[in-house]
Scaffold this active site. Structure first.
Site, short mmCIF file in Angstrom:
data_model
loop_
_atom_site.label_atom_id
_atom_site.label_comp_id
_atom_site.label_asym_id
_atom_site.label_seq_id
_atom_site.Cartn_x
_atom_site.Cartn_y
_atom_site.Cartn_z
N ASP A 1 4.11 -9.06 9.26
CA ASP A 1 4.91 -9.17 10.48
C ASP A 1 4.04 -9.53 11.67
OD1 ASP A 1 3.71 -6.53 10.35
OD2 ASP A 1 4.96 -5.97 12.05
N GLU B 1 3.91 -3.49 10.47
CA GLU B 1 2.71 -2.86 11.04
C GLU B 1 2.83 -2.76 12.56
OE1 GLU B 1 -1.39 -2.72 12.81
OE2 GLU B 1 0.18 -4.20 13.09
ZN LIG Z 1 -2.56 -6.75 13.13
#
Ligand SMILES: [Zn+2]
Length: 420
Positions: A89, A184
């Site tokens: 992401d 993340e």
């Molecule tokens: Zn990163």
């Protein structure tokens, strides 16, 4: 240089392919992954892993991609499994779709004016690392979006390691588990990560910045909530009766040590940060972040907070003050020290790849830090990108090549020295 033009071209092609897929995560979303579009990259990576001979490549329901490269050493069951991780992401706060990568060959050392918005300029003065990259191939966005080098540089590097190993069967390596994670950037990168199933003895996130960076420390983090209960009375008739929680709260904030605030600290210095205050005369709640690199310093700051809160309680008759402290995460160094090989071998691999390693402490947390406390020791290695979370993001192709070389050296060191 260990790896040749062929792989240099491959890293670039992979990187450009991955950044053009929109994988922005969403802070507001409650689902996993937070955005379905992350799976689009996941599906592509599964296919590409299969093309590289990783027959068990799969994407699970959370969008995590896993795959295994079996060891080719002869040491049997003594062989260790090393995990390589990167996140798919990109940051939610800056436009991340329709990325138009801008490839600058043979960079000349000047400020970089971004082609899609000429008011966006990556200045050498603010990016001293650019002077280390003269003659390199530099990749930026067109200035209207993120680039997504955070962390698609890491993905392109790990994929190229697998490609190199496919072509060089004589290059001895341990069992390698690859993991590409979702979300993340919204702090949920390992929420559904199954350490057991992943089955690595040690792992590395390839999600750091400049050449040579090895991050093996994070903050220890707690949050504290102070609840102040006063007594409201009609202000015209309040003499000797009103107990004002607003005044008590402001006294407490004012009494905090001024040399331990986010705005007055850097490097390894700890801080106590009042970040939210809410309330009225009868009740006020103040929220704090407490951050330090050691548990002792963390507890020390919490004691200071307790003492100041007690002083405030004593300054107002009839006031009640209560503190609640909650743990957020801890410094991964506490865990990494349990087996120093995981960082030592990374340092050794960097030197083997002719990179000057630079150990760094992060004034924040990482997915690797959480994995450390879930039982998988996971420091963070450089991926080569700079200016993360900005339309000024840039990455050097030569630094990405060095990352691949370092990862290959890392597998070599584990093969030579890493036994159960
Ligand atoms: Zn990163």
């Amino acid at each position: 240089m260990m790896i040749d033009e062929k792989y240099m071209k491959e890293i670039l092609e992979r990187f450009l392919r991955y950044v053009q897929i929109d994988t922005q995560s969403d802070e507001e979303s409650k689902s996993s992954p937070s955005t379905e579009k992350q799976k689009e990259l996941g599906r592509l990576l599964v296919k590409e892993l299969q093309d590289l001979g990783i027959s068990d490549a799969e994407m699970d329901e959370w969008g995590y991609v896993y795959g295994t490269l079996d060891a080719n050493t002869k040491s049997g069951d003594k062989v260790l499994t090393i995990g390589l991780l990167a996140h798919m992401d990109t940051y939610f706060g800056v436009k991340g779709g329709q990325v138009k990568p801008n490839v600058i060959e043979n960079y000349d050392g000047n400020d970089i004016v971004l082609p899609g918005d000429k008011t966006q300029v990556i200045r050498v003065q603010e990016n001293p690392n650019l002077t280390r990259c003269i003659g390199h191939t530099i990749i930026t966005s067109d200035g209207t979006t993120l680039l997504g080098a955070d962390d698609k540089a890491g993905i392109a590097e790990i994929m190229t390691v697998l490609s190199y190993l496919k072509d060089h069967k004589d290059f001895l390596h341990p069992r390698v588990r690859v993991g590409f994670t979702t979300d993340e950037e919204v702090g949920r990168g390992v929420e559904h990560f199954n350490v057991q199933k992943f089955g690595a003895d040690f792992a590395y996130t390839v999600d750091g910045g400049e050449l040579g960076e090895i991050e093996d420390e994070t903050f220890c983090a707690d949050s504290a909530t102070v609840e102040i209960i006063g007594l409201d009375v009609h202000p015209g008739y309040a003499k000797g009766k009103m107990v004002n929680a607003v005044r008590a709260a402001s006294m407490l904030v004012e009494a905090l040590p001024k040399n331990a605030l986010p705005e007055t600290t850097e490097g390894r210095e700890p801080y106590l940060h009042p970040y939210q205050i809410q309330g009225d005369v009868s009740k006020t709640v103040i929220k704090f972040l407490v951050r330090a690199f050691t548990s002792e310093e963390l507890k020390g700051l919490e004691r200071v907070l307790e003492e100041r809160a007690k002083d405030v309680g004593n300054a107002f008759s009839g006031l009640r003050v209560a503190i609640k402290v909650e743990e957020s995460y801890k410094n991964m160094k506490e865990k990494l020290d349990e087996d120093p090989r995981v960082v030592d071998f990374a340092l050794e691999a960097a030197r083997m790849a002719q990179i000057e390693p630079k150990r760094k402490a992060i004034r924040g947390g990482t997915d690797g830090a959480r994995l450390c406390f879930m039982g998988l020791l996971t420091p963070n290695l450089f991926a080569g990108g700079q200016n993360f979370h900005s339309v000024h993001e840039w990455v050097s192709l030569e630094w990405m090549v060095k990352s691949v070389e370092m990862l290959l050296c890392l597998l070599k060191v584990w093969t030579m020295k890493g036994a159960r």
